[in-house]
Design a protein around this motif. Structure first.
Motif, PDB file in Angstrom:
ATOM      1  N   ILE A  87      21.653  20.468  53.606  1.00 61.99           N
ATOM      2  CA  ILE A  87      21.929  21.849  52.750  1.00 61.99           C
ATOM      3  C   ILE A  87      23.140  22.417  53.320  1.00 61.99           C
ATOM      4  CG2 ILE A  87      20.460  22.935  54.096  1.00 61.99           C
ATOM      5  CD1 ILE A  87      19.495  24.861  51.752  1.00 61.99           C
ATOM      6  N   ALA A  88      23.755  22.880  52.294  1.00 65.42           N
ATOM      7  CA  ALA A  88      25.163  23.784  52.787  1.00 65.42           C
ATOM      8  C   ALA A  88      25.062  25.054  52.194  1.00 65.42           C
ATOM      9  CB  ALA A  88      26.314  22.998  52.395  1.00 65.42           C
ATOM     10  N   ALA A  89      26.096  26.249  52.723  1.00 68.40           N
ATOM     11  CA  ALA A  89      26.062  27.448  51.921  1.00 68.40           C
ATOM     12  C   ALA A  89      27.581  27.479  51.757  1.00 68.40           C
ATOM     13  CB  ALA A  89      25.407  28.424  52.676  1.00 68.40           C
ATOM     14  N   GLY A  90      27.849  28.399  50.782  1.00 66.74           N
ATOM     15  CA  GLY A  90      29.145  28.886  50.379  1.00 66.74           C
ATOM     16  C   GLY A  90      29.361  30.116  50.022  1.00 66.74           C
ATOM     17  N   ILE A  91      30.666  30.542  49.789  1.00 71.27           N
ATOM     18  CA  ILE A  91      30.906  31.733  49.089  1.00 71.27           C
ATOM     19  C   ILE A  91      32.463  31.650  48.258  1.00 71.27           C
ATOM     20  CG2 ILE A  91      32.240  32.914  50.922  1.00 71.27           C
ATOM     21  CD1 ILE A  91      30.951  35.590  50.093  1.00 71.27           C
ATOM     22  N   GLU A  92      32.291  32.008  46.989  1.00 67.16           N
ATOM     23  CA  GLU A  92      33.443  32.083  46.042  1.00 67.16           C
ATOM     24  C   GLU A  92      33.979  33.388  45.840  1.00 67.16           C
ATOM     25  OE1 GLU A  92      32.593  28.837  42.944  1.00 67.16           O
ATOM     26  OE2 GLU A  92      30.865  28.696  44.351  1.00 67.16           O
ATOM     27  N   VAL A  93      35.086  33.704  46.061  1.00 61.32           N
ATOM     28  CA  VAL A  93      35.582  35.283  45.552  1.00 61.32           C
ATOM     29  C   VAL A  93      36.814  34.832  44.725  1.00 61.32           C
ATOM     30  CG1 VAL A  93      36.715  37.147  46.505  1.00 61.32           C
ATOM     31  CG2 VAL A  93      35.367  35.757  47.961  1.00 61.32           C
ATOM     32  N   MET A  94      36.615  35.629  43.520  1.00 64.05           N
ATOM     33  CA  MET A  94      37.617  35.316  42.275  1.00 64.05           C
ATOM     34  C   MET A  94      37.891  36.621  41.773  1.00 64.05           C
ATOM     35  SD  MET A  94      34.726  32.619  40.737  1.00 64.05           S
ATOM     36  CE  MET A  94      33.055  33.479  41.607  1.00 64.05           C
ATOM     37  N   GLY A  95      39.171  36.492  41.052  1.00 61.83           N
ATOM     38  CA  GLY A  95      39.889  37.670  40.517  1.00 61.83           C
ATOM     39  C   GLY A  95      40.796  37.180  39.604  1.00 61.83           C
ATOM     40  N   SER A  96      41.178  38.161  38.751  1.00 65.40           N
ATOM     41  CA  SER A  96      42.508  38.274  38.118  1.00 65.40           C
ATOM     42  C   SER A  96      43.575  38.803  38.486  1.00 65.40           C
ATOM     43  CB  SER A  96      41.985  38.898  36.589  1.00 65.40           C
ATOM     44  OG  SER A  96      43.319  38.686  35.941  1.00 65.40           O
ATOM     45  N   PHE A  97      44.824  38.161  38.355  1.00 67.50           N
ATOM     46  CA  PHE A  97      46.205  38.954  38.714  1.00 67.50           C
ATOM     47  C   PHE A  97      46.536  40.111  37.934  1.00 67.50           C
ATOM     48  CE2 PHE A  97      46.859  34.566  40.688  1.00 67.50           C
ATOM     49  CZ  PHE A  97      47.054  34.728  41.868  1.00 67.50           C
ATOM     50  N   GLU A  98      45.887  40.205  36.758  1.00 62.06           N
ATOM     51  CA  GLU A  98      46.012  41.475  35.942  1.00 62.06           C
ATOM     52  C   GLU A  98      44.794  42.187  36.061  1.00 62.06           C
ATOM     53  OE1 GLU A  98      46.592  39.746  32.062  1.00 62.06           O
ATOM     54  OE2 GLU A  98      48.158  38.109  32.811  1.00 62.06           O
ATOM     55  N   ASP A  99      45.213  43.600  36.243  1.00 60.87           N
ATOM     56  CA  ASP A  99      44.070  44.651  36.174  1.00 60.87           C
ATOM     57  C   ASP A  99      42.881  44.215  37.467  1.00 60.87           C
ATOM     58  OD1 ASP A  99      45.022  46.214  34.003  1.00 60.87           O
ATOM     59  OD2 ASP A  99      44.055  44.776  32.878  1.00 60.87           O
ATOM     60  N   THR A 100      43.491  44.063  38.624  1.00 61.50           N
ATOM     61  CA  THR A 100      42.811  43.336  39.829  1.00 61.50           C
ATOM     62  C   THR A 100      41.490  44.101  39.971  1.00 61.50           C
ATOM     63  OG1 THR A 100      44.270  44.379  41.310  1.00 61.50           O
ATOM     64  CG2 THR A 100      44.861  41.955  40.637  1.00 61.50           C
ATOM     65  N   GLY A 110      23.572  29.976  42.766  1.00 64.12           N
ATOM     66  CA  GLY A 110      24.158  31.073  43.150  1.00 64.12           C
ATOM     67  C   GLY A 110      23.999  32.566  42.407  1.00 64.12           C
ATOM     68  N   LEU A 111      24.305  33.590  42.954  1.00 70.69           N
ATOM     69  CA  LEU A 111      24.271  35.022  42.417  1.00 70.69           C
ATOM     70  C   LEU A 111      25.557  35.531  42.657  1.00 70.69           C
ATOM     71  CD1 LEU A 111      20.867  36.393  43.328  1.00 70.69           C
ATOM     72  CD2 LEU A 111      21.468  35.395  41.047  1.00 70.69           C
ATOM     73  N   GLU A 112      26.210  35.950  41.008  1.00 70.94           N
ATOM     74  CA  GLU A 112      27.657  36.564  41.278  1.00 70.94           C
ATOM     75  C   GLU A 112      27.772  37.849  40.784  1.00 70.94           C
ATOM     76  OE1 GLU A 112      32.053  35.408  38.877  1.00 70.94           O
ATOM     77  OE2 GLU A 112      29.874  34.482  38.236  1.00 70.94           O
ATOM     78  N   PHE A 113      28.447  38.562  41.567  1.00 73.93           N
ATOM     79  CA  PHE A 113      28.606  39.852  41.386  1.00 73.93           C
ATOM     80  C   PHE A 113      29.824  40.518  41.290  1.00 73.93           C
ATOM     81  CE2 PHE A 113      24.911  38.830  44.301  1.00 73.93           C
ATOM     82  CZ  PHE A 113      23.971  39.545  43.461  1.00 73.93           C
ATOM     83  N   GLY A 114      30.091  41.610  40.475  1.00 65.66           N
ATOM     84  CA  GLY A 114      31.640  41.884  40.480  1.00 65.66           C
ATOM     85  C   GLY A 114      31.922  42.909  39.297  1.00 65.66           C
ATOM     86  N   LYS A 115      33.048  43.006  38.669  1.00 63.89           N
ATOM     87  CA  LYS A 115      33.505  43.809  37.823  1.00 63.89           C
ATOM     88  C   LYS A 115      34.095  42.663  36.667  1.00 63.89           C
ATOM     89  CE  LYS A 115      33.016  48.010  39.607  1.00 63.89           C
ATOM     90  NZ  LYS A 115      32.447  48.992  38.665  1.00 63.89           N
ATOM     91  N   ALA A 116      33.796  43.086  35.429  1.00 61.72           N
ATOM     92  CA  ALA A 116      34.476  42.401  34.162  1.00 61.72           C
ATOM     93  C   ALA A 116      35.198  43.484  33.326  1.00 61.72           C
ATOM     94  CB  ALA A 116      33.345  41.706  33.575  1.00 61.72           C
ATOM     95  N   ASP A 117      36.268  43.719  33.252  1.00 62.24           N
ATOM     96  CA  ASP A 117      37.042  44.939  32.417  1.00 62.24           C
ATOM     97  C   ASP A 117      36.319  46.129  32.961  1.00 62.24           C
ATOM     98  OD1 ASP A 117      38.871  43.382  30.938  1.00 62.24           O
ATOM     99  OD2 ASP A 117      37.177  42.592  29.692  1.00 62.24           O
ATOM    100  N   ASN A 166      38.689  43.253  37.570  1.00 61.97           N
ATOM    101  CA  ASN A 166      38.243  41.915  37.067  1.00 61.97           C
ATOM    102  C   ASN A 166      38.124  41.196  38.553  1.00 61.97           C
ATOM    103  OD1 ASN A 166      38.240  41.584  33.950  1.00 61.97           O
ATOM    104  ND2 ASN A 166      40.060  42.772  34.780  1.00 61.97           N
ATOM    105  N   TRP A 167      36.985  41.088  39.208  1.00 61.52           N
ATOM    106  CA  TRP A 167      36.924  40.574  40.529  1.00 61.52           C
ATOM    107  C   TRP A 167      35.391  40.092  40.422  1.00 61.52           C
ATOM    108  CZ3 TRP A 167      33.446  42.602  43.803  1.00 61.52           C
ATOM    109  CH2 TRP A 167      33.116  43.739  43.619  1.00 61.52           C
TER     110      TRP A 167
END
Length: 274
Positions: free
Chosen positions: A215-228, A252-259, A231-232
């Motif tokens: 078993i492994a664990a990880g984290i992914e951090v994502m975003g846009s270069f526009e309106d940063t 996994g569970l993803e949390f953030g902002k969309a527009d 959008n993350w």
């Protein structure tokens, strides 16, 4: 009973913005990223790994997406079956399709009245294909590129307004370290009609059991270069082999902002290599 928002509501401007955003999302976009359903290592991100020559990877995904926590009529879900095939040791082909259900606020005005209040029944939304090529290996970083096209089906064109294909390209920079640990950077560009976006994603994963193949664990951090700021997202996840190294369950569970709206996503993925 709650009445769905219309353009005559006091929230008219906000609703118009969210419906434009919803159409862009349901046609293949999520917080600035085309969903990487053929990713071999991570949940959302592309990874350097590909299927070996002659090897296939069956992958099944379920995603439940909350585009705005304050508006349940923008919720939607997707079931995505797909298969990847190793054309060569460095070149992989992937094909997958989306079976999806959408809330009423995803629907274009012309079709909305006939589908209120619950939205349409689930339907086949789109089909997508991609090619991934591993350019450089065992250098300072491993480098790969991916090209993707997603084509909407007619029902998505009619009720979601998805009239254009989605085209996407991705640069992948990866590096293994320690014992089966990895760090990867994605730099992407997407275009759908007159809409386009450039995005980034950074992920790290590592084993968390005594068995480095366990078993492994990880984290992914994502975003846009526009309106940063608007959008993350952050996606922590776990990766669990199911009795054999060639069968992996990822979730996994993803949390953030969309527009600018608070968004969330739950994912479960099953991958079988053969």
């Amino acid at each position: 009973m709650k009445r769905p928002l219309t353009y005559t509501d006091e929230k008219r401007g906000y609703t118009k913005m969210m419906k434009r955003s919803a159409i862009f999302v349901c046609c293949g976009m999520l917080a600035g990223n085309l969903l990487a359903h053929h990713a071999m290592e991570y949940i959302e991100m592309e990874s350097y790994s590909t299927a070996k020559r002659g090897e296939s990877v069956l992958h099944l995904h379920y995603d439940y997406m909350v585009d705005d926590k304050d508006n349940p009529d923008l919720d939607h879900w997707e079931f995505t079956p797909g298969i990847s095939y190793g054309i060569g040791d460095r070149l992989m082909l992937d094909l997958h399709t989306h079976f999806a259900g959408f809330g009423i606020d995803h629907i274009v005005d012309e079709e909305r009245a006939t589908l209120e209040p619950n939205g349409p029944s689930p339907f086949m939304e789109a089909v997508a294909g991609s090619l991934q090529y591993r350019v450089i290996e065992d250098w300072l970083v491993d480098i790969a590129v991916v090209g993707t096209i997603e084509v909407p089906f007619s029902r998505a064109e009619t009720i979601l307004g998805c009239e254009d294909n989605v085209y996407a390209g991705m640069l992948i920079l990866g590096k293994d370290f320690g014992e089966h640990s990895n760090i990867t950077l994605n730099l992407g560009y997407e275009e759908e009609g007159d809409e386009s976006d450039t995005s980034w994603a950074l992920g790290v994963k590592t084993p968390i059991s005594d068995d480095p193949h366990g078993i492994a664990a990880g984290i992914e951090v994502m975003g846009s270069f526009e309106d940063t700021a608007d959008n993350w997202s952050i996606l922590p996840g776990v990766y669990m082999p199911l009795g054999a190294e060639n069968i992996v369950l990822k979730s996994g569970l993803e949390f953030g902002k969309a527009d600018g709206a608070t968004a969330m996503r739950a994912n479960a993925t099953l991958m079988y290599r053969f």
